[in-house]
Design a protein around this motif. Structure first.
Motif, mmCIF file in Angstrom:
data_model
loop_
_atom_site.group_PDB
_atom_site.id
_atom_site.type_symbol
_atom_site.label_atom_id
_atom_site.label_comp_id
_atom_site.label_asym_id
_atom_site.label_seq_id
_atom_site.Cartn_x
_atom_site.Cartn_y
_atom_site.Cartn_z
ATOM 1 N N PRO A 136 -38.296 -6.317 7.859
ATOM 2 C CA PRO A 136 -38.251 -7.293 6.655
ATOM 3 C C PRO A 136 -36.982 -8.284 6.755
ATOM 4 O O PRO A 136 -36.666 -9.527 6.164
ATOM 5 C CB PRO A 136 -38.248 -6.951 5.255
ATOM 6 C CG PRO A 136 -39.111 -6.107 5.788
ATOM 7 C CD PRO A 136 -39.113 -5.659 7.785
ATOM 8 N N GLU A 137 -35.552 -7.308 7.140
ATOM 9 C CA GLU A 137 -34.285 -8.323 6.665
ATOM 10 C C GLU A 137 -34.278 -9.191 8.047
ATOM 11 O O GLU A 137 -33.592 -10.158 7.799
ATOM 12 C CB GLU A 137 -33.110 -6.863 6.844
ATOM 13 C CG GLU A 137 -33.574 -6.288 5.786
ATOM 14 C CD GLU A 137 -32.042 -4.913 6.116
ATOM 15 O OE1 GLU A 137 -30.189 -5.420 5.569
ATOM 16 O OE2 GLU A 137 -32.344 -3.894 6.738
ATOM 17 N N LEU A 138 -34.645 -8.520 9.325
ATOM 18 C CA LEU A 138 -34.885 -9.753 10.134
ATOM 19 C C LEU A 138 -35.795 -10.704 9.957
ATOM 20 O O LEU A 138 -34.991 -12.537 10.392
ATOM 21 C CB LEU A 138 -35.809 -9.617 12.112
ATOM 22 C CG LEU A 138 -35.840 -9.964 12.939
ATOM 23 C CD1 LEU A 138 -33.963 -10.206 13.828
ATOM 24 C CD2 LEU A 138 -36.640 -9.032 13.789
ATOM 25 N N ILE A 139 -36.916 -11.238 9.425
ATOM 26 C CA ILE A 139 -37.330 -12.235 9.067
ATOM 27 C C ILE A 139 -36.726 -12.948 8.532
ATOM 28 O O ILE A 139 -36.542 -13.715 8.300
ATOM 29 C CB ILE A 139 -39.084 -11.784 8.576
ATOM 30 C CG1 ILE A 139 -39.682 -11.422 9.550
ATOM 31 C CG2 ILE A 139 -39.874 -12.900 8.066
ATOM 32 C CD1 ILE A 139 -41.404 -10.363 8.980
ATOM 33 N N ALA A 140 -35.604 -11.643 7.215
ATOM 34 C CA ALA A 140 -35.661 -12.949 6.098
ATOM 35 C C ALA A 140 -34.176 -13.760 6.471
ATOM 36 O O ALA A 140 -33.599 -14.319 6.494
ATOM 37 C CB ALA A 140 -34.716 -11.634 4.901
ATOM 38 N N GLY A 141 -33.241 -12.652 7.885
ATOM 39 C CA GLY A 141 -32.314 -13.863 8.232
ATOM 40 C C GLY A 141 -32.641 -14.890 9.423
ATOM 41 O O GLY A 141 -32.072 -16.102 9.215
ATOM 42 N N VAL A 142 -33.778 -14.500 9.626
ATOM 43 C CA VAL A 142 -34.855 -15.784 10.073
ATOM 44 C C VAL A 142 -34.910 -17.492 9.466
ATOM 45 O O VAL A 142 -34.633 -18.442 9.734
ATOM 46 C CB VAL A 142 -35.967 -15.372 11.545
ATOM 47 C CG1 VAL A 142 -36.712 -16.442 11.915
ATOM 48 C CG2 VAL A 142 -35.221 -14.419 12.409
ATOM 49 N N ILE A 143 -35.823 -16.347 8.434
ATOM 50 C CA ILE A 143 -36.111 -17.637 7.556
ATOM 51 C C ILE A 143 -34.779 -18.466 7.306
ATOM 52 O O ILE A 143 -34.382 -20.070 6.349
ATOM 53 C CB ILE A 143 -36.586 -16.542 6.845
ATOM 54 C CG1 ILE A 143 -38.234 -17.028 7.280
ATOM 55 C CG2 ILE A 143 -36.961 -18.189 5.827
ATOM 56 C CD1 ILE A 143 -39.200 -15.669 6.101
ATOM 57 N N GLU A 144 -33.327 -17.684 7.167
ATOM 58 C CA GLU A 144 -32.740 -18.710 6.146
ATOM 59 C C GLU A 144 -32.239 -19.287 6.883
ATOM 60 O O GLU A 144 -31.030 -20.248 6.499
ATOM 61 C CB GLU A 144 -31.220 -17.246 5.635
ATOM 62 C CG GLU A 144 -30.408 -17.572 4.861
ATOM 63 C CD GLU A 144 -29.051 -16.322 4.314
ATOM 64 O OE1 GLU A 144 -28.428 -16.980 3.989
ATOM 65 O OE2 GLU A 144 -29.934 -15.575 4.246
ATOM 66 N N ALA A 145 -31.681 -18.657 8.107
ATOM 67 C CA ALA A 145 -30.993 -19.237 9.348
ATOM 68 C C ALA A 145 -31.405 -20.819 9.677
ATOM 69 O O ALA A 145 -31.452 -22.172 9.898
ATOM 70 C CB ALA A 145 -30.780 -18.574 10.451
#
Length: 331
Positions: free
Chosen positions: A84-93
């Motif tokens: 979930p944290e990885l996905i959030a980082g991808v979406i934000e960037a």
């Protein structure tokens, strides 16, 4: 029906790509007026499309919003607390660049990676993923689509990569345990060949302190909490002298906690525990879990930046994500 009567074959993206001497993904970006493409390349593609009288289908035009770059993201398991944290980082960037993100999961079956990539290739301009298949397998599935691999080193020069400084993290964990007086240090490893290999780093780190890792000091585990519990039970049975355990990741460390309660083993008094990944849930258990932590949001952001480099036609980059040993109550 004669050749003269047969309707002409529809011109495809691949026809335009062949005429322009580029990939079909580049043709898609040029025709949809997306960024990250050289102006001269765009001009050449559009001229080839004009010469061939290419017309995009309504279906193709509807795959993405006009002018938007679409990024495909592949993870192994959306329910794994690592992702979930990885996905959030991808979406934000990606959103900062105005990109769309399509997320797909292999459902913990690494053999599904090629099929997932091929599916995304029909909809995305670039793919990033936590992938474990061999480079040649991934390259064949991508078919020229820009690809960024996270979590491990790659040998394919066309791939971008975001590696994790695993060796440094494992060295720090072992050095800390040795400094605390531990000599019989076990490892609970992940038996899934789709996961990055951390055993060599553990063996090398132990050898640096003149400690030999015998086979009975390493217990294989399925990548589940219960798998970690079963592995720790086996380790304590075969090597009751073990006073510290390093686990492949924090999920397996949670299994160690579960088994320790069953076996009346006190953490850290009877056995110290250090995990890997630095999941937030490690702070919620008692005692809080020590772990080699990595910034998963940052990993996602770096991967997106590498994807942008590939889309801009720059050489593939190799980024290394640093790690940090976070000591809490378990060691």
């Amino acid at each position: 029906m004669s050749e003269q009567q047969r309707p002409p074959r529809r011109v495809t993206l691949k026809d335009v790509a062949k005429r322009a001497g580029v990939s079909h993904q580049t043709v898609s970006r040029a025709i949809n007026d997306k960024g990250e493409i050289d102006p001269e390349t765009r001009r050449r593609v559009l001229e080839a499309a004009r010469q061939l009288n290419y017309r995009p289908s309504r279906f193709a035009r509807g795959l993405v919003s006009p002018g938007a770059t679409t990024l495909g993201l592949v993870v192994s398991d959306v329910e794994n607390p690592f992702f979930p944290e990885l996905i959030a980082g991808v979406i934000e960037a990606a959103e900062e660049r105005g990109w769309q993100v399509l997320i797909s999961s292999t459902q913990n079956h690494s053999g599904r990676e090629p099929d997932v990539i091929r599916t995304l290739a029909a909809q995305a301009d670039v793919v990033i993923g936590y992938l474990s298949a061999p480079d040649d397998t991934l390259a064949a599935a991508a078919g020229g689509l820009p690809l960024v691999v996270m979590g491990r080193a790659v040998g394919e020069p066309a791939f971008g990569a975001v590696e994790v400084d695993t060796d440094a993290g494992v060295r720090a964990a072992v050095a800390y345990l040795v400094a605390r007086g531990h000599r019989a240090i076990g490892m609970i490893d992940c038996g899934d060949d789709g996961q990055p290999d951390r055993r060599p780093a553990f063996v090398a780190a132990m050898a640096a302190h003149d400690l030999t890792v015998t086979d009975d000091l390493i217990a294989e585990a399925e990548l589940t909490v219960e798998g970690g519990a079963a592995a720790f039970t086996h380790l304590r049975t075969t090597r009751p002298d073990v006073t510290a355990v390093f686990t492949f990741n924090d999920m397996l460390a949670l299994g160690v906690y579960r088994a320790a309660r069953r076996l009346d083993v006190r953490i850290p008094d009877d056995c110290a525990v250090i995990g890997f990944d630095g999941l937030p849930l490690g702070e919620l258990i008692d005692p809080p879990l020590s772990s080699v932590a990595l910034d998963k949001r940052r990993m996602g952001a770096i991967a997106v930046a590498e994807a942008a480099r590939l889309l801009a036609g720059e050489p593939a980059g190799r980024a290394v994500l640093p790690v940090e040993l976070v000591i809490r109550g378990s060691a």
